[in-house]
Design a protein around this motif. Structure first.
Motif, mmCIF file in Angstrom:
data_model
loop_
_atom_site.group_PDB
_atom_site.id
_atom_site.type_symbol
_atom_site.label_atom_id
_atom_site.label_comp_id
_atom_site.label_asym_id
_atom_site.label_seq_id
_atom_site.Cartn_x
_atom_site.Cartn_y
_atom_site.Cartn_z
ATOM 1 N N TYR A 105 6.130 -6.793 0.861
ATOM 2 C CA TYR A 105 5.270 -7.825 0.570
ATOM 3 C C TYR A 105 5.019 -8.431 2.212
ATOM 4 C CZ TYR A 105 2.811 -12.202 -0.284
ATOM 5 O OH TYR A 105 1.871 -13.253 -0.249
ATOM 6 N N TRP A 116 -0.302 -9.567 1.295
ATOM 7 C CA TRP A 116 -0.699 -8.127 0.974
ATOM 8 C C TRP A 116 0.662 -7.324 0.432
ATOM 9 C CZ3 TRP A 116 -0.820 -8.997 6.068
ATOM 10 C CH2 TRP A 116 -0.255 -7.974 6.682
ATOM 11 N N ASP A 131 -2.249 0.278 0.752
ATOM 12 C CA ASP A 131 -1.950 -1.406 0.416
ATOM 13 C C ASP A 131 -2.460 -1.739 -0.403
ATOM 14 O OD1 ASP A 131 -4.595 -2.296 1.522
ATOM 15 O OD2 ASP A 131 -3.946 -1.991 3.334
ATOM 16 N N SER A 132 -2.308 -2.955 -0.935
ATOM 17 C CA SER A 132 -2.744 -3.677 -2.336
ATOM 18 C C SER A 132 -4.351 -3.675 -2.187
ATOM 19 C CB SER A 132 -2.082 -4.891 -2.578
ATOM 20 O OG SER A 132 -2.152 -5.828 -1.390
ATOM 21 N N PHE A 137 -4.459 -0.602 -7.412
ATOM 22 C CA PHE A 137 -3.135 -0.651 -6.753
ATOM 23 C C PHE A 137 -2.132 -0.599 -7.787
ATOM 24 C CE2 PHE A 137 0.373 -2.916 -4.776
ATOM 25 C CZ PHE A 137 0.708 -2.229 -3.805
ATOM 26 N N ASP A 138 -2.312 -1.717 -8.936
ATOM 27 C CA ASP A 138 -0.961 -1.833 -9.836
ATOM 28 C C ASP A 138 -0.595 -0.646 -10.579
ATOM 29 O OD1 ASP A 138 -1.087 -4.300 -8.816
ATOM 30 O OD2 ASP A 138 -1.533 -5.391 -10.742
ATOM 31 N N LEU A 166 5.090 -7.838 -9.616
ATOM 32 C CA LEU A 166 3.911 -7.373 -10.427
ATOM 33 C C LEU A 166 4.114 -6.906 -11.897
ATOM 34 C CD1 LEU A 166 3.191 -4.365 -7.828
ATOM 35 C CD2 LEU A 166 1.916 -6.740 -8.220
#
Length: 177
Positions: A105, A116, A131-132, A137-138, A166
Protein backbone atom coordinates in the motif's frame (compact mmCIF):
# COMPACT_ATOMS: atom_id res chain seq x y z
CA UNK A 1 -15.94 -14.42 -12.63
CA UNK A 2 -17.08 -11.57 -14.80
CA UNK A 3 -15.58 -10.24 -17.97
CA UNK A 4 -14.43 -6.66 -17.68
CA UNK A 5 -14.16 -5.84 -21.35
CA UNK A 6 -15.95 -6.69 -24.57
CA UNK A 7 -15.23 -9.82 -26.59
CA UNK A 8 -15.80 -13.52 -26.42
CA UNK A 9 -15.35 -14.90 -22.96
CA UNK A 10 -13.98 -18.34 -22.32
CA UNK A 11 -15.65 -20.20 -19.48
CA UNK A 12 -14.07 -19.14 -16.20
CA UNK A 13 -11.94 -16.39 -17.76
CA UNK A 14 -12.09 -12.82 -16.55
CA UNK A 15 -10.52 -9.92 -18.41
CA UNK A 16 -9.04 -6.88 -16.70
CA UNK A 17 -7.84 -3.57 -18.15
CA UNK A 18 -6.79 -0.17 -16.86
CA UNK A 19 -9.70 2.16 -17.68
CA UNK A 20 -8.78 5.43 -19.39
CA UNK A 21 -10.39 7.36 -16.54
CA UNK A 22 -7.92 5.79 -14.10
CA UNK A 23 -4.94 6.77 -16.26
CA UNK A 24 -5.87 10.40 -16.99
CA UNK A 25 -4.01 11.71 -13.93
CA UNK A 26 -0.76 10.01 -14.99
CA UNK A 27 -1.09 11.36 -18.54
CA UNK A 28 -1.69 14.87 -17.15
CA UNK A 29 1.37 14.59 -14.87
CA UNK A 30 3.44 13.55 -17.88
CA UNK A 31 2.21 16.54 -19.87
CA UNK A 32 2.81 18.87 -16.90
CA UNK A 33 6.47 17.89 -16.99
CA UNK A 34 7.08 17.57 -20.73
CA UNK A 35 5.16 20.57 -22.09
CA UNK A 36 6.93 23.32 -20.09
CA UNK A 37 10.34 21.77 -20.78
CA UNK A 38 9.56 21.52 -24.49
CA UNK A 39 8.30 25.10 -24.61
CA UNK A 40 11.43 26.36 -22.87
CA UNK A 41 13.73 24.43 -25.20
CA UNK A 42 11.81 25.66 -28.25
CA UNK A 43 11.56 29.33 -27.29
CA UNK A 44 14.49 30.28 -25.05
CA UNK A 45 18.21 29.74 -25.63
CA UNK A 46 19.31 27.58 -22.70
CA UNK A 47 22.95 27.22 -21.68
CA UNK A 48 24.55 23.84 -21.02
CA UNK A 49 24.01 23.40 -17.28
CA UNK A 50 20.34 24.49 -17.20
CA UNK A 51 19.72 22.48 -20.39
CA UNK A 52 21.19 19.39 -18.74
CA UNK A 53 19.04 19.83 -15.63
CA UNK A 54 15.90 20.62 -17.62
CA UNK A 55 16.63 17.74 -19.99
CA UNK A 56 17.02 15.39 -17.02
CA UNK A 57 13.62 16.38 -15.66
CA UNK A 58 12.09 16.04 -19.12
CA UNK A 59 13.60 12.55 -19.44
CA UNK A 60 12.09 11.53 -16.09
CA UNK A 61 8.65 12.68 -17.20
CA UNK A 62 9.09 10.98 -20.57
CA UNK A 63 9.94 7.66 -18.91
CA UNK A 64 6.94 8.06 -16.58
CA UNK A 65 4.73 8.74 -19.61
CA UNK A 66 6.07 5.69 -21.44
CA UNK A 67 5.43 3.48 -18.40
CA UNK A 68 1.90 4.89 -18.16
CA UNK A 69 1.29 4.15 -21.83
CA UNK A 70 2.60 0.58 -21.45
CA UNK A 71 0.48 -0.03 -18.33
CA UNK A 72 -2.61 1.39 -20.03
CA UNK A 73 -2.04 -0.94 -22.99
CA UNK A 74 -1.76 -4.06 -20.81
CA UNK A 75 -4.68 -6.52 -20.67
CA UNK A 76 -4.92 -9.29 -18.12
CA UNK A 77 -6.80 -12.56 -18.46
CA UNK A 78 -7.33 -14.62 -15.34
CA UNK A 79 -8.43 -18.24 -15.27
CA UNK A 80 -8.56 -20.80 -12.51
CA UNK A 81 -5.09 -21.99 -13.59
CA UNK A 82 -3.19 -18.87 -14.66
CA UNK A 83 -2.90 -15.13 -15.07
CA UNK A 84 -1.86 -13.91 -18.53
CA UNK A 85 -0.63 -10.37 -19.16
CA UNK A 86 -0.86 -9.19 -22.77
CA UNK A 87 0.94 -6.08 -23.95
CA UNK A 88 4.39 -5.17 -25.20
CA UNK A 89 5.75 -7.89 -22.91
CA UNK A 90 3.40 -10.85 -22.54
CA UNK A 91 3.85 -12.93 -19.42
CA UNK A 92 2.01 -15.84 -17.80
CA UNK A 93 1.81 -16.69 -14.11
CA UNK A 94 0.67 -20.28 -13.54
CA UNK A 95 -0.99 -20.41 -10.12
CA UNK A 96 0.51 -23.87 -9.51
CA UNK A 97 4.00 -22.33 -9.92
CA UNK A 98 3.45 -19.11 -7.95
CA UNK A 99 6.54 -18.46 -5.85
CA UNK A 100 6.22 -14.78 -4.94
CA UNK A 101 3.39 -12.51 -3.83
CA UNK A 102 3.65 -9.03 -2.41
CA UNK A 103 0.76 -6.62 -1.81
CA UNK A 104 1.94 -3.13 -0.92
CA UNK A 105 0.00 0.00 0.00
CA UNK A 106 1.37 3.39 -1.01
CA UNK A 107 -0.17 6.33 0.78
CA UNK A 108 -0.41 9.75 -0.81
CA UNK A 109 -1.33 11.45 2.47
CA UNK A 110 0.10 11.41 5.97
CA UNK A 111 -3.17 10.13 7.44
CA UNK A 112 -3.03 7.12 5.04
CA UNK A 113 -6.59 7.84 3.84
CA UNK A 114 -5.62 8.10 0.22
CA UNK A 115 -3.33 5.92 -1.86
CA UNK A 116 -3.16 2.81 -3.98
CA UNK A 117 -2.18 -0.84 -3.72
CA UNK A 118 0.31 -2.67 -5.88
CA UNK A 119 0.34 -6.44 -6.38
CA UNK A 120 3.55 -8.17 -7.44
CA UNK A 121 3.41 -11.81 -8.50
CA UNK A 122 6.18 -14.14 -9.62
CA UNK A 123 6.32 -17.69 -10.95
CA UNK A 124 9.02 -19.57 -12.82
CA UNK A 125 10.93 -16.41 -13.72
CA UNK A 126 7.84 -14.49 -14.91
CA UNK A 127 6.76 -11.36 -13.02
CA UNK A 128 3.54 -9.40 -13.19
CA UNK A 129 2.99 -6.12 -11.34
CA UNK A 130 -0.34 -4.35 -11.31
CA UNK A 131 -1.97 -1.66 -9.26
CA UNK A 132 -5.38 -1.14 -7.74
CA UNK A 133 -6.57 1.09 -10.58
CA UNK A 134 -7.07 -1.95 -12.80
CA UNK A 135 -10.70 -3.02 -13.16
CA UNK A 136 -11.39 -6.05 -10.99
CA UNK A 137 -8.34 -5.64 -8.72
CA UNK A 138 -9.98 -7.34 -5.71
CA UNK A 139 -10.81 -10.64 -7.49
CA UNK A 140 -7.25 -10.72 -8.88
CA UNK A 141 -5.80 -10.30 -5.39
CA UNK A 142 -8.20 -12.86 -3.94
CA UNK A 143 -7.19 -15.50 -6.52
CA UNK A 144 -3.49 -14.75 -6.02
CA UNK A 145 -3.94 -15.06 -2.23
CA UNK A 146 -5.69 -18.43 -2.67
CA UNK A 147 -2.80 -19.64 -4.83
CA UNK A 148 -0.25 -18.34 -2.30
CA UNK A 149 -2.06 -20.15 0.51
CA UNK A 150 -2.20 -23.40 -1.48
CA UNK A 151 1.53 -23.10 -2.24
CA UNK A 152 2.27 -22.14 1.39
CA UNK A 153 4.20 -19.07 0.27
CA UNK A 154 5.53 -17.03 3.18
CA UNK A 155 4.06 -13.53 3.01
CA UNK A 156 5.32 -10.45 4.80
CA UNK A 157 3.30 -8.98 7.66
CA UNK A 158 2.62 -5.94 5.46
CA UNK A 159 1.18 -8.14 2.71
CA UNK A 160 -0.99 -10.04 5.20
CA UNK A 161 -2.21 -6.75 6.69
CA UNK A 162 -3.03 -5.37 3.25
CA UNK A 163 -4.90 -8.58 2.37
CA UNK A 164 -6.90 -8.25 5.58
CA UNK A 165 -7.77 -4.65 4.69
CA UNK A 166 -9.38 -6.09 1.54
CA UNK A 167 -11.27 -8.65 3.64
CA UNK A 168 -8.99 -11.57 2.68
CA UNK A 169 -7.80 -13.78 5.54
CA UNK A 170 -5.17 -16.49 5.12
CA UNK A 171 -4.12 -19.41 7.31
CA UNK A 172 -1.29 -18.63 9.78
CA UNK A 173 1.38 -20.28 7.62
CA UNK A 174 0.92 -17.46 5.08
CA UNK A 175 2.86 -14.89 7.13
CA UNK A 176 6.58 -14.60 7.82
CA UNK A 177 7.26 -14.85 11.53
Amino acid sequence: MTALDDGAELAGTSRHVYPASAMVGDYLRTAAGLVPASVLFATVPVSTVPATILGGFAAIFAVFGLRTLLRHGTRLEMTEHELRAHGVRSRTIHWAELDRMKLAYYSTRRDRRSGWMQLELGAAGARVTLDSRIAGFDPLVRRAAEAAACRRIALSDATVGNLESLGIRLPEFGAER
